[in-house]
Motif scaffolding. Sequence first.
Motif, PDB file in Angstrom:
ATOM      1  N   THR A  15       1.375  -7.067 -19.137  1.00 52.61           N
ATOM      2  CA  THR A  15      -0.049  -7.309 -18.976  1.00 52.61           C
ATOM      3  C   THR A  15      -0.489  -6.681 -17.665  1.00 52.61           C
ATOM      4  N   ARG A  53       4.634 -13.317 -24.418  1.00 51.94           N
ATOM      5  CA  ARG A  53       3.217 -12.950 -24.514  1.00 51.94           C
ATOM      6  C   ARG A  53       2.573 -13.261 -23.162  1.00 51.94           C
ATOM      7  N   THR A  57       0.050 -13.160 -19.891  1.00 53.62           N
ATOM      8  CA  THR A  57      -1.375 -13.168 -19.591  1.00 53.62           C
ATOM      9  C   THR A  57      -1.539 -13.454 -18.109  1.00 53.62           C
ATOM     10  N   ASP A  58      -2.579 -12.883 -17.497  1.00 50.58           N
ATOM     11  CA  ASP A  58      -2.773 -13.106 -16.061  1.00 50.58           C
ATOM     12  C   ASP A  58      -3.262 -14.514 -15.760  1.00 50.58           C
ATOM     13  N   GLU A  59      -3.530 -15.295 -16.797  1.00 48.97           N
ATOM     14  CA  GLU A  59      -3.880 -16.692 -16.575  1.00 48.97           C
ATOM     15  C   GLU A  59      -2.662 -17.520 -16.179  1.00 48.97           C
TER      16      GLU A  59
END
Length: 390
Positions: free
Chosen positions: A324, A370, A372-374
Amino acid sequence: MRRILLPKLPVYSLILLTVCTGILTGCSKNEPVHAEPQKPRAVTVRPVIEQQLQASLQLPAELTPFEVVAIYPKETGFLQWIGVDRGTRVRKGQVLARLTAPEVDARRAQSEAQVQNAQSQLDAARAKLASDEATSNHLKDAAKTPGVVAGNDLIVAGKTVEADRANVKAGEENVNAARHALGAYSAFQQYLQVTAPFDGIITERNVHPGALVGPSTDSATSVPMLRLEMDDHLRLVVPVPQAYLSSISTGQKVEFTVPAYPNRKFTGTIARLSDSVDQRTRTMPVELDVSNRDGLLTPGTYSQVQWPIHRTGMSLVVPKTSITSDLEHSFVIRVRNNKTEWVNVQTGLTKDDLAEVFGDLKPGDLVVARATDELRPETPVTTILDRGQK
């Protein structure tokens, strides 16, 4: 002075007021609040694997003629006849056009007359030599009898023969020179006939009978009579990025497609490397030889090449979904000691659902399947190993 009397409160009321005031005072003090610990987040992870990666990269390319030439006449003249047009297939040596140059015809006729004149003078010189040789020989025979021929006459006859021989030699040289001049005009007239230098197809015609045409000039506005392209043998020019130059080997077969036949694959053979990287695009042109005997491919067509990539060493690969990015970096999220950390990576080749990565990773590291920058760094997690990993 007037005194104000307050009502008396019962003793138990005073005690109750004092207790409530103490309670309120205690509640007003700042005391630390103990937050509940953050609950770990469950994430699916897959291990970083190491393998020798072989993949293909889709690159744009262009088909060009193997040979192409702009045809100009060798000499200036008027176009008398042209036998080809756009799309005409021609063979090597085939006459494409004829020119006429009236001044050349006049000079050729003059040159022919000079040859005939020189030949006539040579014939006269040879006849005179033959006559004078006969006279000289007759005097030599007569001189054998003493007193018949004067010695001076014999000397004059000999000198005359020598002069005649010199005239004959000069006449022969004049004839040869005149014939060479005539031959030059004959060759010049051959230049007025335009022929095909190789087999191919006429792709451009810019003149019609009666036009004044001539040799190519340095002017940018110079327009050729015809343009001839070889289309049964093509070049496929592929600009290969410098990162993938190490896997190139001549003789290797490469597949490509063209828009006209989207469901058909064609094959070319790597034949020529420029060995120079374009500084603007950081690519190196590589040429493939393509046979086009059936005429399906058209020069000038853009193509898509499945360029084979072979890494000589081992590569680290992760799922494509494990990569990501934010506004500054591409990264994977590695899980270590049940906490997350961002690891900056650069990507390379891709194959199926895997991507080659370069960064502070090693085989066996667990990365979020998977990403994600969250999912921020130092986040507590529990891991679930993806069983789909091969």
